[in-house]
Design a protein around this motif. Structure first.
Motif, short mmCIF file in Angstrom:
data_model
loop_
_atom_site.label_atom_id
_atom_site.label_comp_id
_atom_site.label_asym_id
_atom_site.label_seq_id
_atom_site.Cartn_x
_atom_site.Cartn_y
_atom_site.Cartn_z
N SER A 258 0.84 -1.20 0.00
CA SER A 258 0.00 0.00 0.00
C SER A 258 0.87 1.25 0.00
CB SER A 258 -0.97 0.01 1.19
OG SER A 258 -0.27 0.07 2.42
N PHE A 259 0.28 2.31 -0.51
CA PHE A 259 0.99 3.58 -0.68
C PHE A 259 0.09 4.71 -0.20
CE2 PHE A 259 2.35 0.49 -3.75
CZ PHE A 259 3.73 0.54 -3.67
N ASP A 260 0.63 5.56 0.67
CA ASP A 260 -0.10 6.73 1.15
C ASP A 260 0.24 7.88 0.20
OD1 ASP A 260 -0.76 5.03 3.16
OD2 ASP A 260 0.41 6.03 4.72
N ILE A 261 -0.69 8.15 -0.72
CA ILE A 261 -0.41 9.16 -1.75
C ILE A 261 -0.99 10.50 -1.29
CG2 ILE A 261 -0.05 7.51 -3.60
CD1 ILE A 261 -2.86 7.93 -4.57
N GLU A 262 -0.09 11.44 -1.15
CA GLU A 262 -0.41 12.67 -0.42
C GLU A 262 0.46 13.81 -0.93
OE1 GLU A 262 0.80 10.50 2.93
OE2 GLU A 262 2.82 11.37 3.00
N GLU A 263 0.10 15.02 -0.53
CA GLU A 263 0.97 16.16 -0.77
C GLU A 263 2.23 15.99 0.09
OE1 GLU A 263 -2.57 17.39 1.91
OE2 GLU A 263 -2.13 16.02 0.26
N PHE A 264 3.39 16.17 -0.50
CA PHE A 264 4.67 15.93 0.19
C PHE A 264 5.01 17.11 1.10
CE2 PHE A 264 9.51 16.18 -0.25
CZ PHE A 264 9.74 15.29 0.80
N ASP A 265 4.37 17.11 2.28
CA ASP A 265 4.56 18.23 3.20
C ASP A 265 5.53 17.90 4.34
OD1 ASP A 265 2.99 16.45 4.62
OD2 ASP A 265 1.32 17.82 4.95
N MET A 266 6.21 16.77 4.26
CA MET A 266 7.13 16.39 5.33
C MET A 266 8.21 17.43 5.60
SD MET A 266 9.05 12.75 6.05
CE MET A 266 10.25 12.82 4.74
N PRO A 267 8.75 18.14 4.59
CA PRO A 267 9.75 19.17 4.90
C PRO A 267 9.25 20.20 5.92
CG PRO A 267 9.79 18.73 2.56
CD PRO A 267 8.60 17.97 3.13
N ASP B 252 17.12 17.54 -1.05
CA ASP B 252 17.23 18.97 -1.30
C ASP B 252 17.50 19.67 0.03
OD1 ASP B 252 16.62 21.73 -1.67
OD2 ASP B 252 15.28 21.25 -3.35
N GLU B 253 18.55 20.44 0.11
CA GLU B 253 18.91 21.10 1.37
C GLU B 253 17.79 21.98 1.92
OE1 GLU B 253 22.61 23.18 1.28
OE2 GLU B 253 23.77 21.40 0.74
N ALA B 254 17.00 22.55 1.02
CA ALA B 254 15.90 23.42 1.46
C ALA B 254 14.86 22.66 2.27
CB ALA B 254 15.23 24.08 0.25
N PHE B 255 14.77 21.34 2.06
CA PHE B 255 13.76 20.52 2.76
C PHE B 255 14.15 20.24 4.22
CE2 PHE B 255 12.52 18.33 -1.53
CZ PHE B 255 11.98 19.54 -1.97
N LYS B 256 15.46 20.30 4.50
CA LYS B 256 15.98 20.07 5.87
C LYS B 256 15.57 18.70 6.43
CE LYS B 256 16.22 24.98 7.03
NZ LYS B 256 15.82 26.05 7.96
N LEU B 257 15.53 17.71 5.58
CA LEU B 257 15.11 16.37 6.02
C LEU B 257 16.29 15.61 6.63
CD1 LEU B 257 12.93 15.38 2.93
CD2 LEU B 257 12.12 16.15 5.17
#
Length: 258
Positions: free
Chosen positions: A5-14, A211-216
């Protein structure tokens, strides 16, 4: 049976990590990852269940239509990924059904958040896969919850798979950070013990997110993007070689209650 299964969502984790990302980029990163997922599933003839937020679905109609046309199941991941009210349970199910003329019977809460099971039943779901029955510091402690599926009221609960011993979670972070050989061994142990495997991922894992901007943190982006595509392709090939079948949650439910 293997339940992918896949949780398909807006990538707001950053945003959780005080990073920066525009809404358009949140959607496009997940769309690109979803395309990669669908291509791998098609290659292996594997069926899966996609838990979608309404926000992502409304912005990605062509991809939702593709996954349905290719025999996958659409389920609800509520309306938004980072905002929730009980009313979103029923509203998201009805909106997804209206948008795509398909029957939505399953729920997974964003970030495996706890939810009032009476509200879930009232909203018209027949199954809920929102529990990771393990201990994850700062996130949840579900060590007293059954490892395998169980009924709560009229709703079937399908927890994410954890190892029979020590309840090691087999969720997305394990897949990225464990050596693949160790992950395969854990998956084999679960399949032998439980006769099914319930594992979940996200589309953005199959996209470039370093991406450094994401700070993950490093553990969230390890083996992501191209590496994840190759790793997941190898894993599905291994499951097929072992003779395991892939099914949707709706198919699993029918099999359990046949």
């Amino acid at each position: 049976m293997v339940l992918l299964s896949f949780d398909i969502e807006e990538f707001d984790m950053p945003l959780e990590y005080k990073g920066e990302i525009s809404f358009d980029k949140q959607i496009s990163i997940s769309q690109h990852g979803l395309e990669n997922i669908l291509n791998i599933l098609k290659k292996h003839g594997a069926k899966a269940t996609f838990f979608s937020t309404v926000v992502f679905a409304e912005n990605s109609k062509h991809l939702i239509e593709r996954l349905l046309n290719e025999g996958h199941e659409l389920a609800s991941h509520t309306w938004f990924h980072s905002e929730f009210e009980d009313k979103h349970l029923k509203e998201s199910r009805e909106k997804l059904e209206e948008l795509f003329s398909t029957r939505v019977t399953g729920l997974r809460m964003p970030r495996m958040m706890p939810v009032d099971e009476k509200e879930v039943e009232k909203a018209g779901y027949s199954y809920n896969s929102s529990i990771n029955p393990t201990f994850l510091p700062g996130r949840y402690n579900n060590l007293k919850v059954p490892r395998t599926y169980f009924k709560e009221g009229n709703v079937m609960q399908v927890p994410a798979s954890v190892s029979p011993n020590f309840r090691i979670p087999l969720f997305w972070l394990s897949f990225h950070n464990f050596p693949l050989g160790i992950y395969k061994k854990l998956a084999a142990d679960v399949l032998k013990k439980d006769k099914y495997l319930n594992i979940y991922f996200h589309p953005w894992e199959f996209s470039s997110i370093k991406d450094e901007a994401f700070k993950l943190p490093g553990f969230t982006v390890k083996n992501s993007g191209k590496e994840m595509v190759e790793r997941f392709d190898t894993f599905l090939g291994w499951l097929k070689e072992k003779g395991h079948t892939f099914g949707t949650f709706q198919e699993f439910q029918k099999q359990i209650y046949a």
